[in-house]
Design an enzyme around this catalytic site. Structure first.
Site: not given
Ligand code: ZN
Length: 347
Positions: A164, A127, A166
Site C-alpha cells: 500500500d 494501520h 501508506h
Molecule cells: Zn493506503
C-alpha cells in the site's frame, strides 16, 4: 501455466460507510460490479468469510481495543480516534468478518482447497495497532491472519509484504519485536504524508531486529524504481528469511492516478510485482500466498488491479492496464537502494 481455481473471500463491509469519506462502501461495490460483469468471478471459487473469534482477535489486539469498537458500534457508531477512523452500528461485526475472512482464506489454503487466495475485505487493516485503531482501520486483518496461520497450522515464518502507498504502521507495531514475522513495507515517505512512520532506521527491536524492512520512497517513484528495489533488496531478503507462508497487504493507492498520494506505480507494475510474489511463493512455500486488500481510492485503478491479482493467482499472464505508465520521468532510487542494501543484506 494455468492451475486450479483460486479462492476469493469477499467481506465487503457495505454497512461500514460514511458519506464523503474516501474509504467508503462504494469501493467494494465497484469491485464486485466489475468482477461480476467481466465474468472473472466464474473463474474463481467464492468462499464466505467466517467472523473472527475473540481468541483470534486477542492474538493481535488488546481486550480494551476490541471492547471500544464494540461499544461504539453498540451505541450507533461514531469516530474511533481523533482522525477520521469511523464506526457505524454494524462496524464491529463487519470488522470481525474482515479479519475472520482472512483467516478463512488461510484455512482454505492450509487444508489444500487452493494454493493461494485473495481476501477482498473492508474495513482495511494495516494501520490498526495492537491497542489503537488508526487510518480507517479497525482490526489488523493481515496480522490476525498471520497469527492464525502460526497458531493453528504451525507456520513458523510468515512474510507480510505491504504494498500500500501508506506505511503499514499497525502491522509493524504488532510484530516489531518478533523474529517469526518478516514485515516489509514499500511506502511513500514525505512531509505531512500519513502516517509519518516507516523510516529506514525502523528495523525492529530485540529479537525482532532486522525483521522489519522499511522502504521509505520519495514522491514520483514508478515501475523502474519499484522493480529495482524489489529485485535487488526485497527478493534477496525474502529468500534469506525462507517464509512458510506469504501474505501481501495490497493497496492500489501507489498507482500514479490515486487521489490521496503521489507515488508512480502503474497497473502493469503492480501486476509484475504480484507475478513475482506468486512465483516466489510457488518456489518457497508450496504456493501459499494470501493477498489482502488495503487501500486504493481511484475506482477504475482499484477494480483493474484486483482483476489483475486474480489473473496472477490463477497463473494467467493477462494484465489489464488502461492508464499506462507514469507519464513523466520518475524519481531515481539508486542512493536509497544502496543505503537499504547496506542495512539489510549481509556482505
Ligand atoms: Zn493506503
Amino acid at each position: 501455466m494455468s492451475r486450479m481455481s483460486t479462492i476469493v473471500v469477499l467481506a465487503p463491509g457495505l454497512a461500514h460507510t460514511r458519506l464523503g469519506h474516501p474509504e467508503n462502501h462504494g469501493r467494494m461495490v465497484a469491485v464486485q460490479h466489475v468482477l461480476e460483469e467481466s465474468g472473472i468471478l466464474q473463474q474463481v471459487t467464492a468462499v464466505p468469510p467466517q467472523p473472527a473469534s475473540l481468541e483470534q482477535l486477542k492474538r493481535v489486539h488488546t481486550p480494551s481495543l476490541i471492547k471500544r469498537i464494540r461499544t461504539v458500534s453498540t451505541i450507533g457508531g461514531g469516530l474511533l480516534d481523533y482522525g477520521d477512523t469511523y464506526a457505524t452500528s454494524q462496524s464491529f461485526e463487519l470488522a470481525r468478518l474482515a479479519a475472520g475472512g482472512c483467516c478463512t482464506a488461510v484455512d482454505q489454503i492450509m487444508t489444500g482447497q487452493t494454493r493461494n487466495a485473495l481476501a477482498l475485505v473492508r474495513p482495511p487493516g494495516h494501520h490498526a495497532e495492537s491497542a489503537q485503531v488508526s487510518g480507517f482501520c479497525l482490526f489488523n486483518n493481515v496480522a490476525v491472519a498471520a497469527r492464525h496461520a502460526q497458531a493453528k497450522y504451525g507456520m513458523k515464518r510468515v512474510l507480510i509484504f505491504d504494498l500500500d502507498v501508506h506505511h503499514g504502521n499497525g502491522t509493524q507495531e504488532i510484530f516489531y519485536e518478533d523474529d517469526t514475522v518478516l514485515f516489509v513495507s514499500m511506502h511513500l515517505f514525505a512531509p505531512y504524508f500519513y502516517p509519518g512512520l516507516g523510516s529506514l532506521d525502523e528495523m525492529g527491536q530485540g529479537q525482532g531486529y532486522g525483521y522489519t524492512l522499511n522502504v521509505p520512497l520519495p514522491p514520483g517513484v514508478g515501475d523502474d524504481g519499484y522493480y529495482r528495489i524489489f529485485n535487488e533488496l526485497i527478493w534477496p531478503k525474502i529468500q534469506a528469511f525462507q517464509p512458510d507462508f506469504m501474505m501481501v497487504s495490497v493497496g492500489f493507492d501507489a498507482h500514479w492516478q490515486d487521489p490521496l498520494a503521489n507515488a508512480g506505480l502503474s497497473l502493469t507494475g503492480y501486476a509484475q510485482i504480484t507475478n513475482q510474489l506468486v512465483a516466489l511463493a510457488d518456489k518457497m512455500c508450496n504456493g501459499r500466498v494470501l493477498f489482502v486488500l488495503e487501500g486504493g481510492y481511484h475506482l477504475d485503478v482499484l477494480t483493474a488491479g484486483v482483476t489483475n491479482i486474480i489473473h496472477s493467482l490463477r497463473g494467467s499472464e493477462e494484465i489489464s492496464d488502461q492508464f499506462g505508465p507514469l507519464p513523466y520521468s520518475e524519481t531515481d532510487v539508486t542512493h536509497l537502494l544502496s543505503k537499504l542494501q547496506q542495512r539489510h543484506l549481509p556482505k
